[in-house]
Design an enzyme around this catalytic site. Structure first.
Site, short mmCIF file in Angstrom:
data_model
loop_
_atom_site.label_atom_id
_atom_site.label_comp_id
_atom_site.label_asym_id
_atom_site.label_seq_id
_atom_site.Cartn_x
_atom_site.Cartn_y
_atom_site.Cartn_z
N ASP A 1 -41.51 -39.66 68.09
CA ASP A 1 -42.73 -40.28 67.58
C ASP A 1 -42.75 -41.77 67.88
O ASP A 1 -42.14 -42.22 68.87
CB ASP A 1 -42.83 -39.97 66.08
CG ASP A 1 -44.25 -39.76 65.62
OD1 ASP A 1 -45.03 -40.72 65.73
OD2 ASP A 1 -44.60 -38.65 65.17
N HIS B 1 -47.48 -44.07 62.59
CA HIS B 1 -47.56 -42.62 62.82
C HIS B 1 -46.21 -41.92 62.58
O HIS B 1 -46.12 -40.91 61.89
CB HIS B 1 -48.06 -42.42 64.25
CG HIS B 1 -48.40 -41.02 64.63
ND1 HIS B 1 -47.46 -40.11 65.06
CD2 HIS B 1 -49.59 -40.38 64.69
CE1 HIS B 1 -48.06 -38.97 65.36
NE2 HIS B 1 -49.36 -39.11 65.15
N SER C 1 -51.17 -33.85 64.32
CA SER C 1 -49.94 -34.63 64.17
C SER C 1 -49.37 -34.52 62.76
O SER C 1 -48.16 -34.57 62.58
CB SER C 1 -50.25 -36.11 64.39
OG SER C 1 -50.18 -36.45 65.73
#
Ligand SMILES: *[C@@H]1O[C@H](CO)[C@@H](O)[C@H](O)[C@H]1NC(C)=O
Ligand SMILES: *[C@@H]1O[C@H](CO)[C@@H](O)[C@H](O)[C@H]1NC(C)=O
Ligand SMILES: *[C@@H]1O[C@H](CO)[C@@H](O)[C@H](O)[C@H]1NC(C)=O
Ligand SMILES: *[C@@H]1O[C@H](CO)[C@@H](O)[C@H](O)[C@H]1NC(C)=O
Ligand SMILES: *[C@@H]1O[C@H](CO)[C@@H](O)[C@H](O)[C@H]1NC(C)=O
Ligand SMILES: *[C@@H]1O[C@H](CO)[C@@H](O)[C@H](O)[C@H]1NC(C)=O
Ligand SMILES: *[C@@H]1O[C@H](CO)[C@@H](O)[C@H](O)[C@H]1NC(C)=O
Ligand SMILES: *[C@@H]1O[C@H](CO)[C@@H](O)[C@H](O)[C@H]1NC(C)=O
Ligand SMILES: *[C@@H]1O[C@H](CO)[C@@H](O)[C@H](O)[C@H]1NC(C)=O
Ligand SMILES: *[C@@H]1O[C@H](CO)[C@@H](O)[C@H](O)[C@H]1NC(C)=O
Length: 740
Positions: free
Chosen positions: A139, A202, A529
């Site tokens: 990520d 994220h 995601s």
């Protein structure tokens, strides 16, 4: 004198390099040369082998050395290099090379959710095993500021762990919760934080979703308050940073992450990103996940955010768990009070508390910059179409979806109401007071009100958390059918991916806009995601109870116990696969659809890969596709769902060979129950399976027959359930009619 000589020779060499680069080097593109399973020979040195291959292809030792970027060789074989097209072709002819493909860039597929899934904190857990589970995430990095990674009460990493923690800019180290962190930037992209630090938020979000510790009273500025935590709250986390703000997530960095994570000893891999589907062995995620699977590691991937259009699903290899996004029963609504007393509702994560007053309300058409003719669509508040004087201090009503809040902010507007032509089913964090409304309902009310008065007024309230219907598949979640293995249904299942509250990084702003000054250790995000780490957490949870189950067995348990989704639109199962994940039920699935490496080999033969390619990929020497039992049936693999695609006027005819392993009660009898629509006949032979012991495997076949599918439909949904009165083992059966 000597120094001058040295200097001159260095200068000459430098000029020579420039010349070489000028003539040649700049035309080179980055390719990945994939060479399958590692050779077991102890004397084998991958780097030397790669260099020799390159030198042969390029015809120059020095240039070969300069062209190589990276050698993979911990978990599989291959390298990345800068090549000219004819050199790439030459390498492809080499006996040890499976594929040569250009390095492309992939994209990220940007608390309460676990309770919603029926896995509350108090649920029975295998703490002793769970704390030995390691979830690896590929990520944007991780921020240890988030309370989700508090390691209080954690002992040292499990003895099996071989990874490490790399420190650097804005990243001072790991702890006993986040036990590993590395970063990969093989293309040397100039990025601000060359370290595992998360400057996008994220990766912190996905990590805490998969395995964060419970944090009481977590909320985003008071919104969505509750306990935020990961699916396997006691598991450890290892971050592999492969996604960068400027350059995205490159194939070669992704492969490097797989190469290391597998060798480091992670148990589950979570990958919330993707690109255009490619042939399996020219696709870094499919390659990496294949070698992970061979070593007992399951890879969970997001399905993509290109829905609701069909044929958009990504990460489709059968050894990957492909995860779509569904909602939870929580909804974030933002209310708008109009000057005439009307209240209308819309969606957004509007964290701003308004003053106790009304603001002037105007629409884009009335606020248009009339002096600037023909530039942009003022009704839609396009960039450059509005007048700063007319917008300043006002709330602007804009037509058409899209992030208009940035535009209105730039013109010093007080807020914006965005009227979308379809109902939205998720919320986004806005940079100024803003809300998305549906044009046919709330939008109409506002439109009429603005036109009815000279001094329209409104105020946008702070967002509230409410309850809504669930679960359904999010509109943005990518849909099947897939284009690579057309008889395997993808996505496999869904997990929560709408309005998820989880950890966040203070290096990123809440909206992602650099000028936004709101920073928080939590944020609410939506996307497949967010669904992917939920499924990765569920996988680790099942594995903590059944450490010896294969990746295919764990995936089967999750799929056959999933809750089928309510069918809302024509793309139903093409969006949801087997349904919404139910981790607790998956602990006791009754039967498993297992897949051995030999069955994957038979499947690959059937898919058209030849013996030599498969031999290199799997490291299995001396077999021939024509010697082994050919994979039988329409799909040729023991998959927990059944899928076939037919041509427009073709009649339906498909056969699926399956075998199931009994992991329920020793003596048990399962009866087949088929549900099928008109025009599709399904026969299961035999329709009763009698097991006399645990781990016994029994086979059956499923035959589909039917006339051509009528013009008005393109999807027939059916199902097979094996029931022993204790377990219900469900597989969706989907017939899809292609348009050509
Ligand atoms: C971590 O958790 C412990 C125990 O709950 C608590 O005492 C401590 O303050 C927490 N640390 C941080 C930095 O939040
Ligand atoms: C840490 O992050 C901040 C904010 O992104 C940045 O301005 C700063 O340069 C970073 N520090 C280092 C040492 O890179
Ligand atoms: C509007 O038009 C004028 C004249 O063309 C221009 O100077 C101005 O920058 C435009 N934009 C705004 C936001 O007022
Ligand atoms: C402006 O945009 C809106 C919303 O997308 C659209 O309905 C309208 O037709 C557009 N107007 C023009 C003149 O293009
Ligand atoms: C309101 O006025 C705008 C132009 O300002 C127009 O485009 C729209 O159709 C009107 N709406 C209604 C419901 O009359
Ligand atoms: C599934 O197959 C694998 C590989 O053949 C085997 O190791 C495993 O024991 C089988 N059963 C389960 C429940 O995973
Ligand atoms: C096997 O397939 C590869 C890639 O498609 C090809 O390069 C190779 O020549 C094939 N080998 C044989 C023996 O057919
Ligand atoms: C399918 O059948 C219909 C009617 O029989 C015919 O009009 C149409 O051209 C056929 N389509 C294809 C793709 O064969
Ligand atoms: C299964 O049934 C057989 C015969 O009915 C019996 O001998 C055996 O003990 C049973 N096994 C289990 C695990 O119940
Ligand atoms: C199948 O098994 C479940 C238990 O998991 C049971 O509740 C159900 O009634 C059984 N029968 C059918 C037809 O689903």
């Amino acid at each position: 004198m000597k120094m001058l000589q040295n200097f001159l020779s260095i200068l000459v060499f430098f000029l020579y390099c420039l010349a070489v680069q000028g003539s040649n080097q700049h035309e080179r593109k980055t390719y990945i040369v994939y060479m399958g399973e590692l050779t077991v020979a102890t004397a084998y040195a991958p780097e030397d082998h790669h260099h020799n291959l390159l030198a042969t292809a390029i015809g120059d030792q020095q240039l070969a050395r300069e062209s190589k970027i990276h050698s993979y060789g911990k978990s599989f074989n291959g390298f990345a290099a800068r090549l000219l097209p004819h050199e790439a072709e030459k390498l492809l002819e080499e006996g040890n090379v499976v594929s040569v493909f250009p390095n492309t860039h992939n994209k990220l597929h940007t608390t309460r959710s676990w309770n919603f899934l029926g896995l509350p904190l108090k649920k029975h857990r295998h703490s002793r095993v769970e704390k030995h589970m390691i979830v690896g995430l590929f990520d944007t990095g991780i921020s240890l500021d988030s309370p989700s990674f508090n390691d209080s009460g954690y002992g040292p990493p499990p003895p099996s762990w071989k990874g490490k923690c790399v420190t650097g800019a804005n990243f001072t180290g790991c702890n006993n919760k986040v036990i590993g962190a590395k970063f990969f930037n093989l293309q040397n992209s100039p990025e601000p934080n060359l370290s595992p630090a998360d400057d996008q938020g994220h990766g912190t979000h996905t990590s805490s979703t998969a395995a964060g510790v419970p944090v009481r009273d977590a909320s985003l500025e008071g919104i969505g308050g509750g306990t935020a935590r990961g699916g396997v709250a006691r598991a450890r986390i290892a971050m592999y940073k492969v996604c960068w703000g400027r350059s995205g997530c490159s194939d070669m960095d992704l492969l490097a992450a797989f190469d290391e994570a597998i060798a480091d000893g992670v148990n589950v891999i979570s990958v919330s990103l993707g690109g255009t589907p490619r042939k399996f062995f020219s696709d870094p995620v499919a390659i990496g996940a294949f070698h992970a699977m061979k070593r007992g590691i399951i890879t969970s991937c997001s399905a993509g955010n290109s829905g609701p259009a069909t044929m958009t699903v990504e990460n489709v290899a059968p050894w990957i768990l492909t995860v779509a996004a569904s909602n939870t029963d929580r909804l974030f609504t933002t209310v708008v009070d109009l000057g005439d007393g009307h209240k209308v509702e819309g969606m957004s994560i509007n964290t701003f508390t308004p003053e106790r007053k009304m603001y002037p309300l105007i629409n884009g058409a009335l606020a248009s910059n009339v002096t600037e003719d023909g530039y942009g669509n003022a009704s839609a508040c396009d960039h450059g179409s509005l007048s700063k004087e007319k917008v300043m201090g006002k709330i602007v009503y804009c037509l058409g979806a899209g992030s208009k809040d940035y535009i209105i902010k730039e013109l010093n507007g007080a807020g914006t109401i965005i009227s979308a032509s379809y109902p939205l089913d998720y919320s986004t964090t806005t940079v100024i007071p803003a809300v998305y409304v549906y044009s046919n309902t709330a939008g109409k009310t506002i439109d009429l009100y603005i036109n009815s008065t000279k001094d329209a007024q409104a105020v946008i309230q702070k967002v509230k958390s409410t309850r809504g219907p669930a679960p359904f598949v999010a509109s943005f979640s990518s849909r099947g059918p897939q284009s690579i293995s057309t008889n395997i249904l993808k996505p496999d299942l869904t997990a929560p991916g709408v309005d998820i509250l989880a950890g966040y990084s203070k290096l990123a702003t809440l909206s992602g806009d650099p000028e936004d000054n709101r920073r928080n250790v939590f944020n609410i995000l939506s996307g497949t995601s967010m669904a992917c780490p939920h499924a990765a957490g569920a996988t680790a949870y099942v594995k903590s109870f059944h450490p010896h189950w294969s990746p295919a067995a764990i995936k089967s348990a999750l799929m056959t116990t999933a809750t089928p989704m309510r069918i809302k639109d024509i793309t139903a199962e093409l969006g949801s696969g087997s349904g919404q994940i139910n981790p607790v039920k998956a602990l006791d699935p009754g039967l498993l659809y297992n897949i051995s490496i030999d069955s994957y080999i038979a499947f690959l033969c059937k898919e058209g890969y030849n013996s030599s390619s498969i031999g290199i990929i799997t490291g299995t020497k001396g077999f021939d596709c024509s010697d082994i039992d050919p994979a039988q049936g329409t799909d040729g693999i023991n998959y927990p769902s059944m899928h076939t695609q037919i041509i427009p006027n073709g009649s339906i005819s498909a056969i699926f060979y399956r075998s199931v392993t009994n992991v329920g009660l020793g003596n048990s009898t399962y009866k087949a129950k088929v549900t099928s629509p008109k025009g599709l006949s399904i026969k299961v032979i035999p329709d009763t399976l009698t097991f006399s012991g645990v781990n016994q495997e029994l086979s059956f076949k499923v035959m589909l027959k039917g006339p051509p599918v009528p013009k008005e439909s393109n999807l027939l949904s059916a199902s097979l359930e094996w029931n022993d009165s204790q377990h219900n083992v469900r597989s969706p059966i989907v017939v899809y009619k292609r348009t050509l």
